[in-house]
Design a protein around this motif. Structure first.
Motif, PDB file in Angstrom:
ATOM      1  N   GLU A   1       0.841  -1.208   0.000  1.00 24.62           N
ATOM      2  CA  GLU A   1       0.000   0.000   0.000  1.00 24.62           C
ATOM      3  C   GLU A   1       0.871   1.253   0.000  1.00 24.62           C
ATOM      4  O   GLU A   1       0.544   2.236  -0.664  1.00 24.62           O
ATOM      5  CB  GLU A   1      -0.937   0.004   1.214  1.00 24.62           C
ATOM      6  CG  GLU A   1      -2.047  -1.007   1.145  1.00 24.62           C
ATOM      7  CD  GLU A   1      -3.028  -0.711   0.029  1.00 24.62           C
ATOM      8  OE1 GLU A   1      -3.342   0.469  -0.204  1.00 24.62           O
ATOM      9  OE2 GLU A   1      -3.461  -1.676  -0.630  1.00 24.62           O
ATOM     10  N   ARG A   2       1.939   1.198   0.773  1.00 25.11           N
ATOM     11  CA  ARG A   2       2.850   2.341   0.853  1.00 25.11           C
ATOM     12  C   ARG A   2       3.471   2.623  -0.517  1.00 25.11           C
ATOM     13  O   ARG A   2       3.598   3.779  -0.930  1.00 25.11           O
ATOM     14  CB  ARG A   2       3.934   2.051   1.885  1.00 25.11           C
ATOM     15  CG  ARG A   2       4.859   3.204   2.111  1.00 25.11           C
ATOM     16  CD  ARG A   2       5.765   2.937   3.305  1.00 25.11           C
ATOM     17  NE  ARG A   2       6.676   4.038   3.442  1.00 25.11           N
ATOM     18  CZ  ARG A   2       7.981   3.929   3.473  1.00 25.11           C
ATOM     19  NH1 ARG A   2       8.540   2.739   3.426  1.00 25.11           N
ATOM     20  NH2 ARG A   2       8.737   4.977   3.586  1.00 25.11           N
ATOM     21  N   LYS A   3       3.841   1.601  -1.220  1.00 28.86           N
ATOM     22  CA  LYS A   3       4.444   1.737  -2.546  1.00 28.86           C
ATOM     23  C   LYS A   3       3.439   2.353  -3.536  1.00 28.86           C
ATOM     24  O   LYS A   3       3.796   3.242  -4.320  1.00 28.86           O
ATOM     25  CB  LYS A   3       4.915   0.365  -3.042  1.00 28.86           C
ATOM     26  CG  LYS A   3       5.641   0.403  -4.339  1.00 28.86           C
ATOM     27  CD  LYS A   3       6.989   1.061  -4.185  1.00 28.86           C
ATOM     28  CE  LYS A   3       7.780   0.914  -5.467  1.00 28.86           C
ATOM     29  NZ  LYS A   3       9.029   1.651  -5.419  1.00 28.86           N
ATOM     30  N   ILE A   4       2.205   1.911  -3.455  1.00 26.82           N
ATOM     31  CA  ILE A   4       1.147   2.450  -4.325  1.00 26.82           C
ATOM     32  C   ILE A   4       0.961   3.939  -4.046  1.00 26.82           C
ATOM     33  O   ILE A   4       0.860   4.750  -4.966  1.00 26.82           O
ATOM     34  CB  ILE A   4      -0.169   1.669  -4.143  1.00 26.82           C
ATOM     35  CG1 ILE A   4      -0.010   0.257  -4.714  1.00 26.82           C
ATOM     36  CG2 ILE A   4      -1.320   2.400  -4.833  1.00 26.82           C
ATOM     37  CD1 ILE A   4      -1.179  -0.663  -4.413  1.00 26.82           C
TER      38      ILE A   4
END
Length: 90
Positions: A2-5
């Motif tokens: 989620e952080r990467k997105i």
């Protein structure tokens, strides 16, 4: 994951902002250059004078739409053919 997105979304937004800013600056520069030409050649210093100038061209029988079309045609021609096109119109 989620952080990467979220990082990618943020990066995309930053790029979009930079692109819009560059486009805005290019348009501003182009408008300044065009205004400088009007001022240099016809001593036009106010928007009202530019409008008057264009309306005067219309009263002299010059159709702004035809002039725009002619300018657009010269943009599409390879270098060197512009003078031949304007000579044949004229």
């Amino acid at each position: 994951m989620e952080r990467k997105i979220e990082q990618l979304r943020s990066r995309k937004q930053q790029i979009e902002v930079r692109v819009k800013e560059r486009e805005r600056k290019e348009r501003t520069r182009r408008l300044i250059q065009i205004g400088a030409v009007f001022e240099k050649w016809w001593d036009v210093q106010k928007p009202e004078e530019a409008e008057w100038f264009i309306k005067r061209l219309e009263t002299q029988g010059l159709d702004p739409d035809k002039m725009k079309d002619a300018i657009r045609k010269t943009r599409r021609m390879p270098t060197g053919q512009e003078t031949a096109a304007t000579d044949s119109q004229g």
